[in-house]
Motif scaffolding. Structure first.
Motif, PDB file in Angstrom:
ATOM      1  N   ALA A 384       0.735  -1.395   0.019  1.00  0.00           N
ATOM      2  CA  ALA A 384      -0.568  -0.049   0.030  1.00  0.00           C
ATOM      3  C   ALA A 384       0.787   1.001   0.111  1.00  0.00           C
ATOM      4  O   ALA A 384       0.771   1.783   0.737  1.00  0.00           O
ATOM      5  N   GLU A 385       1.725   1.325  -0.815  1.00  0.00           N
ATOM      6  CA  GLU A 385       2.400   2.391  -0.860  1.00  0.00           C
ATOM      7  C   GLU A 385       2.155   3.421  -2.279  1.00  0.00           C
ATOM      8  O   GLU A 385       3.101   3.853  -2.971  1.00  0.00           O
ATOM      9  N   GLY A 386       1.581   3.509  -2.672  1.00  0.00           N
ATOM     10  CA  GLY A 386       1.274   3.646  -4.086  1.00  0.00           C
ATOM     11  C   GLY A 386       1.045   3.192  -5.744  1.00  0.00           C
ATOM     12  O   GLY A 386       1.130   2.123  -5.550  1.00  0.00           O
ATOM     13  N   VAL A 387       1.131   3.783  -6.406  1.00  0.00           N
ATOM     14  CA  VAL A 387       0.822   3.458  -8.176  1.00  0.00           C
ATOM     15  C   VAL A 387       1.662   3.203  -8.613  1.00  0.00           C
ATOM     16  O   VAL A 387       2.715   4.435  -8.163  1.00  0.00           O
ATOM     17  N   THR A 388       2.336   2.389  -9.103  1.00  0.00           N
ATOM     18  CA  THR A 388       3.299   2.348 -10.115  1.00  0.00           C
ATOM     19  C   THR A 388       3.566   3.218 -11.647  1.00  0.00           C
ATOM     20  O   THR A 388       2.470   3.200 -11.962  1.00  0.00           O
ATOM     21  N   LEU A 389       4.588   3.449 -12.434  1.00  0.00           N
ATOM     22  CA  LEU A 389       4.969   3.456 -12.888  1.00  0.00           C
ATOM     23  C   LEU A 389       3.752   3.139 -14.210  1.00  0.00           C
ATOM     24  O   LEU A 389       2.806   3.936 -14.959  1.00  0.00           O
ATOM     25  N   SER A 390       3.915   1.791 -14.230  1.00  0.00           N
ATOM     26  CA  SER A 390       3.382   0.630 -15.149  1.00  0.00           C
ATOM     27  C   SER A 390       2.457   0.655 -15.017  1.00  0.00           C
ATOM     28  O   SER A 390       1.913   0.596 -16.050  1.00  0.00           O
ATOM     29  N   GLY A 391       1.285   1.185 -14.013  1.00  0.00           N
ATOM     30  CA  GLY A 391      -0.005   1.068 -13.346  1.00  0.00           C
ATOM     31  C   GLY A 391      -0.401   2.399 -13.755  1.00  0.00           C
ATOM     32  O   GLY A 391      -1.323   1.638 -14.399  1.00  0.00           O
ATOM     33  N   LEU A 392       0.112   2.945 -13.655  1.00  0.00           N
ATOM     34  CA  LEU A 392      -0.389   4.390 -14.820  1.00  0.00           C
ATOM     35  C   LEU A 392      -0.642   4.204 -16.041  1.00  0.00           C
ATOM     36  O   LEU A 392      -1.358   5.213 -16.801  1.00  0.00           O
ATOM     37  N   LEU A 393       0.239   3.425 -16.478  1.00  0.00           N
ATOM     38  CA  LEU A 393       0.665   3.130 -18.087  1.00  0.00           C
ATOM     39  C   LEU A 393      -0.852   2.741 -18.454  1.00  0.00           C
ATOM     40  O   LEU A 393      -1.602   3.254 -19.667  1.00  0.00           O
ATOM     41  N   ASN A 394      -0.810   1.058 -18.035  1.00  0.00           N
ATOM     42  CA  ASN A 394      -2.234   0.946 -18.033  1.00  0.00           C
ATOM     43  C   ASN A 394      -3.250   1.460 -17.578  1.00  0.00           C
ATOM     44  O   ASN A 394      -4.261   0.919 -18.473  1.00  0.00           O
ATOM     45  N   PHE A 395      -3.676   2.111 -16.589  1.00  0.00           N
ATOM     46  CA  PHE A 395      -4.915   3.393 -16.391  1.00  0.00           C
ATOM     47  C   PHE A 395      -4.965   3.970 -17.558  1.00  0.00           C
ATOM     48  O   PHE A 395      -6.188   4.444 -18.121  1.00  0.00           O
ATOM     49  N   ILE A 396      -3.957   4.289 -18.315  1.00  0.00           N
ATOM     50  CA  ILE A 396      -4.727   5.443 -19.736  1.00  0.00           C
ATOM     51  C   ILE A 396      -4.411   4.859 -21.003  1.00  0.00           C
ATOM     52  O   ILE A 396      -4.600   5.205 -21.802  1.00  0.00           O
ATOM     53  N   ASP A 397      -3.484   3.406 -20.992  1.00  0.00           N
ATOM     54  CA  ASP A 397      -3.618   2.975 -22.305  1.00  0.00           C
ATOM     55  C   ASP A 397      -3.706   1.589 -22.420  1.00  0.00           C
ATOM     56  O   ASP A 397      -3.875   0.584 -23.305  1.00  0.00           O
ATOM     57  N   GLY A 398      -4.220   0.862 -21.122  1.00  0.00           N
ATOM     58  CA  GLY A 398      -3.966  -0.487 -21.680  1.00  0.00           C
ATOM     59  C   GLY A 398      -5.332  -0.905 -21.573  1.00  0.00           C
ATOM     60  O   GLY A 398      -6.514  -0.453 -22.508  1.00  0.00           O
ATOM     61  N   LEU A 399      -5.868  -1.920 -21.128  1.00  0.00           N
ATOM     62  CA  LEU A 399      -6.371  -2.452 -21.891  1.00  0.00           C
ATOM     63  C   LEU A 399      -8.152  -2.497 -20.968  1.00  0.00           C
ATOM     64  O   LEU A 399      -9.331  -1.846 -21.409  1.00  0.00           O
ATOM     65  N   TRP A 400      -8.249  -1.859 -20.036  1.00  0.00           N
ATOM     66  CA  TRP A 400      -9.006  -2.132 -18.692  1.00  0.00           C
ATOM     67  C   TRP A 400      -9.091   0.433 -19.427  1.00  0.00           C
ATOM     68  O   TRP A 400     -10.622   0.500 -19.151  1.00  0.00           O
ATOM     69  N   SER A 401      -8.567   0.868 -20.220  1.00  0.00           N
ATOM     70  CA  SER A 401      -8.791   2.200 -20.516  1.00  0.00           C
ATOM     71  C   SER A 401      -9.851   2.170 -21.590  1.00  0.00           C
ATOM     72  O   SER A 401     -10.727   2.927 -21.756  1.00  0.00           O
ATOM     73  N   THR A 402     -10.608   0.915 -22.007  1.00  0.00           N
ATOM     74  CA  THR A 402     -11.445   0.281 -22.954  1.00  0.00           C
ATOM     75  C   THR A 402     -12.682   0.404 -22.006  1.00  0.00           C
ATOM     76  O   THR A 402     -14.262   0.182 -22.813  1.00  0.00           O
ATOM     77  N   SER A 403     -12.736   0.897 -20.989  1.00  0.00           N
ATOM     78  CA  SER A 403     -14.259   0.179 -20.650  1.00  0.00           C
ATOM     79  C   SER A 403     -15.067   1.536 -20.769  1.00  0.00           C
ATOM     80  O   SER A 403     -16.290   1.098 -20.324  1.00  0.00           O
TER      81      SER A 403
END
Length: 523
Positions: A384-403
């Protein structure tokens, strides 16, 4: 004998009439068969419609009618009931079409609302009461809407009015009935009903209050958004402003384009530049221009990458996601900085867990604010120490961004070179917009906004100073706010610009200019 001759003639006439009728019927059947084989369905339908219209006009037959019953709820698969979207859409559509001058009786509700400036006001809503009806003409076809009280126990179900909407006619439940001529059944189902749905969406979009949402954990909290910024009032370069508006309009109208090329319907904008140059105002103007809700994401309140996914799922379509001051998030720093050796007393960098602070290698820039927290584990064993760069990238451009669809992502930063290049590439941040210092065109916009003036005696001096001095639109606005008198406010701005020009000069030239001013005063 005479009577028998007359009777024989009548029988013969009757037989001839029957033979003629039989022949006519045979010919009609044969003609119908030939027409069915040779004539296209569209032409046969047109012939039937023309014959029906002719006979109806002559008063020989009465037109057959069809009635669609629109209930507020319908039985769903399994337990419970399901809301009928057409019911709400029809009420919204009819409310925009009802004319109080043409109806004997009409329902009226006043709902609390706010105007564009955020001030409290009232919104009138018209609706049909049970027993009332109205006629709507669409593409030359008459459609009759009636509000009918539903029988007890078999109606559309008790439907509680949502806040700000009219009730359902006191304590009585009701249904809506849509009636039309039978020959227009396909037209009603395929064209008129979809038209009602689309028109209702447009009305709701026009009348709804924009929202700004803030996050806490995995939850969005919404309040009404009343920021008055528009592209007309933004103090920035006119050409840049025009390019942004054109890009937004192009994006908003390309649903089919994005589907055809197989890409998520989203677009990213990076706003960068010194503090006070209008980045937040530009975001508000974008939201007001497109009528999109704003989602202001605070990464310091997000402790897991999975929380980002939940927040993304909780966003609506037609929205703008904003992460302000992205450079202040340690995991958005460039990877070179993250991997740099930690100085004495600094925590080690760890891009995997997101708990490392980037080294402050650029002395002129303020140090990045670390979002790191003390190490702890939640019940599921995640860090529980914050989000990672990869998590942020997936957030804006990954599969979940098509929700969702029709979404815009905006990053703002004061220091673009602090960001990891992976955040800035096309497909994530498609348009990079530099928000610079106040120029002459931006100043004229501010003067027009504050004093409704296009010219003033001090304008030439201010124009010359703005070409030599770096001052933000926020600083100019502050000076213009100090007086309602344009002359007083512009004089104060001129003095501020002269002071900044003096401060920017080398010490030797400052002394020469100061001496020159003293001589002028002496003269």
């Amino acid at each position: 004998m005479e009577h028998s001759g007359v009777g024989g003639q009548a029988v013969d006439a009757y037989r001839k009439a029957l033979a003629t009728a039989a022949s006519a019927a045979a010919y009609a059947v044969m003609a119908r068969g030939v027409a069915r084989e040779l004539l296209p369905p569209e032409l046969r339908a047109a012939a039937r419609w023309a014959s029906s219209a002719l006979l109806a006009r002559l008063g020989r037959i009465k037109k057959e009618r069809r009635t669609l019953v629109v209930r507020s709820q319908q039985a769903a698969a399994g337990a419970g009931r399901e809301e009928n979207l057409l019911f709400d859409a029809a009420r919204t559509y009819l409310a925009s079409r009802l004319d109080p001058r043409a109806m004997r009786r009409l329902g009226l509700t006043l709902a609390r609302a706010k105007d564009d400036d955020g001030r409290a006001t009232w919104r009138k809503v018209l609706f049909l009461e049970p027993g009332d009806s109205t006629v709507d003409v669409f593409d030359g076809v008459r459609f009759h809407w009636a509000c009918v009280e539903a029988p007890s126990g078999g109606g559309g179900g008790k439907k509680k009015a949502r806040r700000g909407e009219p009730g359902t006619g006191g304590d009585r439940d009701f249904v809506l009935e849509l009636s039309f001529d039978a020959e227009h059944t396909e037209f009603a189902m395929d064209q008129y009903v979809p038209f009602v749905m689309e028109a209702a969406e447009e009305v709701e979009e026009r009348d709804r209050a924009l929202k700004i949402c803030m996050n806490e954990g995995r939850t969005w909290y919404r309040v009404n958004h009343h920021h008055p910024a528009t592209f007309d009032t933004l103090a920035m370069d006119p050409d840049l402003k025009r390019r942004i508006v054109d890009d937004l309009d192009l994006f908003a109208g390309r649903r089919d384009h994005y589907r055809r090329i197989g890409k998520a319907w989203k677009r990213g904008y990076l706003l960068y530049g010194p503090p006070g140059t209008g980045k937040s105002s530009l975001v508000a103007a974008m939201a007001n221009h497109l009528r999109y809700d704003l989602y202001d994401l605070d990464l310091s309140h997000v402790h897991l990458n999975t929380s980002l996914q939940w927040l993304l799922v909780g966003m609506s379509s037609r929205s703008i996601l904003v992460i302000e001051d992205i450079d202040c998030c340690s995991d958005a720093m460039s990877r070179e900085d993250v991997k740099a050796p930690a100085r004495a007393g600094d925590g080690g960098a760890d891009d995997e867990t997101g708990n490392g602070a980037a080294s402050d290698s650029d002395a002129p820039l303020p140090p990045a604010k670390s979002k790191s927290k003390s190490k702890s584990k939640d019940d599921q064993g995640f860090s529980a120490e914050g989000v990672t760069l990869s998590g942020l990238l997936n957030f804006i451009d990954g599969l979940w961004s098509t929700s969702g669809e029709e979404r815009i992502i905006v990053f703002t930063t004061n220091y673009k070179d602090r960001l990891d290049p992976a955040l800035l590439r096309p497909g994530r941040m498609d348009m990079h917009i530099y928000m610079g210092y106040c120029g002459w065109d931006a100043f004229k916009t501010l003067a027009k906004n504050y004093f409704l003036i296009d010219d003033h005696a001090l304008f030439p001096e201010i124009q010359a100073l703005l070409a030599e001095v770096e001052v933000t639109p926020a600083a100019v606005s502050e000076m213009l706010l100090r007086s309602d008198d344009p002359g007083v406010a512009l004089k104060g701005l001129k003095e501020l610009l002269e002071e900044k020009k003096q401060e920017a000069m080398p010490e030797g030239k400052q002394g020469e200019e100061g001496a020159g001013k003293a001589e002028k005063k002496g003269e």
